[in-house]
Write a protein that holds these residues in place. Sequence first.
Motif, PDB file in Angstrom:
ATOM      1  N   VAL A 113     -56.621 -40.048  37.190  1.00 56.91           N
ATOM      2  CA  VAL A 113     -55.585 -40.818  37.869  1.00 56.91           C
ATOM      3  C   VAL A 113     -54.231 -40.305  37.372  1.00 56.91           C
ATOM      4  O   VAL A 113     -53.911 -40.416  36.187  1.00 56.91           O
ATOM      5  N   ASN A 114     -53.455 -39.726  38.286  1.00 59.25           N
ATOM      6  CA  ASN A 114     -52.172 -39.125  37.886  1.00 59.25           C
ATOM      7  C   ASN A 114     -51.224 -40.135  37.253  1.00 59.25           C
ATOM      8  O   ASN A 114     -51.263 -41.324  37.570  1.00 59.25           O
ATOM      9  N   GLY A 115     -50.383 -39.633  36.375  1.00 57.66           N
ATOM     10  CA  GLY A 115     -49.302 -40.433  35.795  1.00 57.66           C
ATOM     11  C   GLY A 115     -48.001 -39.662  35.897  1.00 57.66           C
ATOM     12  O   GLY A 115     -47.992 -38.460  36.177  1.00 57.66           O
ATOM     13  N   ILE A 116     -46.879 -40.349  35.674  1.00 58.72           N
ATOM     14  CA  ILE A 116     -45.582 -39.671  35.660  1.00 58.72           C
ATOM     15  C   ILE A 116     -45.507 -38.875  34.359  1.00 58.72           C
ATOM     16  O   ILE A 116     -45.561 -39.450  33.277  1.00 58.72           O
ATOM     17  N   THR A 117     -45.399 -37.570  34.465  1.00 55.87           N
ATOM     18  CA  THR A 117     -45.398 -36.748  33.254  1.00 55.87           C
ATOM     19  C   THR A 117     -44.079 -36.932  32.491  1.00 55.87           C
ATOM     20  O   THR A 117     -43.010 -37.149  33.079  1.00 55.87           O
ATOM     21  N   ALA A 118     -44.189 -36.877  31.171  1.00 54.46           N
ATOM     22  CA  ALA A 118     -43.059 -37.218  30.298  1.00 54.46           C
ATOM     23  C   ALA A 118     -41.818 -36.380  30.591  1.00 54.46           C
ATOM     24  O   ALA A 118     -40.695 -36.886  30.538  1.00 54.46           O
ATOM     25  N   GLY A 119     -42.012 -35.090  30.895  1.00 55.38           N
ATOM     26  CA  GLY A 119     -40.862 -34.219  31.115  1.00 55.38           C
ATOM     27  C   GLY A 119     -40.022 -34.648  32.303  1.00 55.38           C
ATOM     28  O   GLY A 119     -38.788 -34.646  32.250  1.00 55.38           O
ATOM     29  N   LEU A 120     -40.678 -35.026  33.375  1.00 55.95           N
ATOM     30  CA  LEU A 120     -39.935 -35.463  34.556  1.00 55.95           C
ATOM     31  C   LEU A 120     -39.283 -36.814  34.304  1.00 55.95           C
ATOM     32  O   LEU A 120     -38.119 -37.042  34.655  1.00 55.95           O
ATOM     33  N   ALA A 121     -40.011 -37.719  33.661  1.00 58.61           N
ATOM     34  CA  ALA A 121     -39.465 -39.048  33.402  1.00 58.61           C
ATOM     35  C   ALA A 121     -38.282 -38.975  32.449  1.00 58.61           C
ATOM     36  O   ALA A 121     -37.289 -39.689  32.616  1.00 58.61           O
ATOM     37  N   ALA A 122     -38.371 -38.110  31.446  1.00 60.36           N
ATOM     38  CA  ALA A 122     -37.292 -37.996  30.460  1.00 60.36           C
ATOM     39  C   ALA A 122     -36.012 -37.523  31.129  1.00 60.36           C
ATOM     40  O   ALA A 122     -34.927 -38.066  30.891  1.00 60.36           O
ATOM     41  N   ALA A 123     -36.129 -36.512  31.980  1.00 63.43           N
ATOM     42  CA  ALA A 123     -34.952 -35.996  32.674  1.00 63.43           C
ATOM     43  C   ALA A 123     -34.331 -37.084  33.547  1.00 63.43           C
ATOM     44  O   ALA A 123     -33.117 -37.326  33.503  1.00 63.43           O
TER      45      ALA A 123
END
Lengths: 255, 255
Positions: A113-123
């Motif tokens: 089940v996909n999640g929002i990856t940390a790199g995209l969320a951090a930006a």
Amino acid sequence: MNPAVWLIGAGPGDPELLTMKAVKALGLADVVLVDDLVDPRILDYCPDARIVRVGKRGGCRSTPQDFIQRLMLRYARQGLRVARLKGGDPCIFGRGGEEAQWLSAHGVACEVVNGITAGLAAATAVGIPLTQRGLATGVTLVTAHTQDGGMPDWSALARGGTTLVVYMGVAKLQDMRGQLLAAGMDAATPVAMIENASLPGQRECASTVAAMADDADAFRLRSPAVLVIGQVAACRMYGAPDAPALAETRLRRSA
Amino acid sequence: MNPAVWLIGAGPGDPELLTMKAVKALGLADVVLVDDLVDPRILDYCPDARIVRVGKRGGCRSTPQDFIQRLMLRYARQGLRVARLKGGDPCIFGRGGEEAQWLSAHGVACEVVNGITAGLAAATAVGIPLTQRGLATGVTLVTAHTQDGGMPDWSALARGGTTLVVYMGVAKLQDMRGQLLAAGMDAATPVAMIENASLPGQRECASTVAAMADDADAFRLRSPAVLVIGQVAACRMYGAPDAPALAETRLRRSA
């Protein structure tokens, strides 16, 4: 039909960034195996499940990967519905592929089940538009070290024209600095280092490729942190000076 | 405090891949501006909102970007809570940064709500682990054309060791093939082309760099589709031969 095991991306931390599918799976799970980096508030979505903590933080005492896999298998063979909660997305540096393959090879049906990856969320959390037109041709997600203990091909990555988003890079800043400069990257290229993205303790240190290692030291930057390297790192999409995401920013462009 | 405008990532299509935060914002919105690529079932989360369709599909008759931005501004100045729904993530080739900057410059507070980007969801939907250790050092998300009508630096990207995920690439397959081969990429490098990821009409065409343009023609591959280029494209994390995600796969490794 439900799988026996869900490998669930818990996103960067903020429980609201879970997907509906993840929440649904957590609600159905009998047992939930939780990684270190998963925010404890996320467990509110599975109040009746048995919670097993299987932290595997780099450098610390932790649960071996092999043991975690066998645990999932054991529970699944007992007929329990198993949820494995990982920070970010299971297939972006989360070993989701390896675990799914291992379970499949042992006859256990599983689903990622996909999640929002940390790199995209951090930006996004600090207002950086990762693929802003005119500043980047795309975005590359890498870790600061490869499986064999080496480094990614920083030389090729530096020339690709994409924004670089580096996971697990805090301990490798000095090495990365050397490699990127040797590859011809402009020393003044902006860098944003984001700690605890999307969480109340979120902090950002703004720097440059030349200064990032020293600035991170002075800032006492700690893991987990995400590094954004490229022109977009100096760009902010929210103009309001009182935007909460910017309150903790310290501008340290000392290069 | 809520922003006046939410720029919301609707994910790849499956309504269950929306985040909790997106669902909450949709429930609060008075007016929802919807892009072409957003699945209509997602509008079930905002039954009382006014729905405005602002499709902007490449090559077709569509709503100009400028008009969409002015529309958001007008509604926000009327005191309405505005949600702008975009496919995938607003900041991954979604112009979220440009829209947020424009709104901020006009004094309107806005917030980007992350979504599962189509490239990651497409890979997961067919069982491809994008950053599988030993096969890739990371993942690069790019579009097949840049802002100025040119191409990304395929030569550098081909050498970077990351899995390449290409958005909006169906019409550029022949060009990409030439560039990647000229850059020294192995002609037999696996390619997965995934149409309508996460939706009931999902289809996958498995190919190679050498054969991808011809195979896509024969398969009648249509936009929107995501291309995954790299060793992981031949790797599947679900072993079960009856996995639904593989049912539509046609193996066409004619190279």
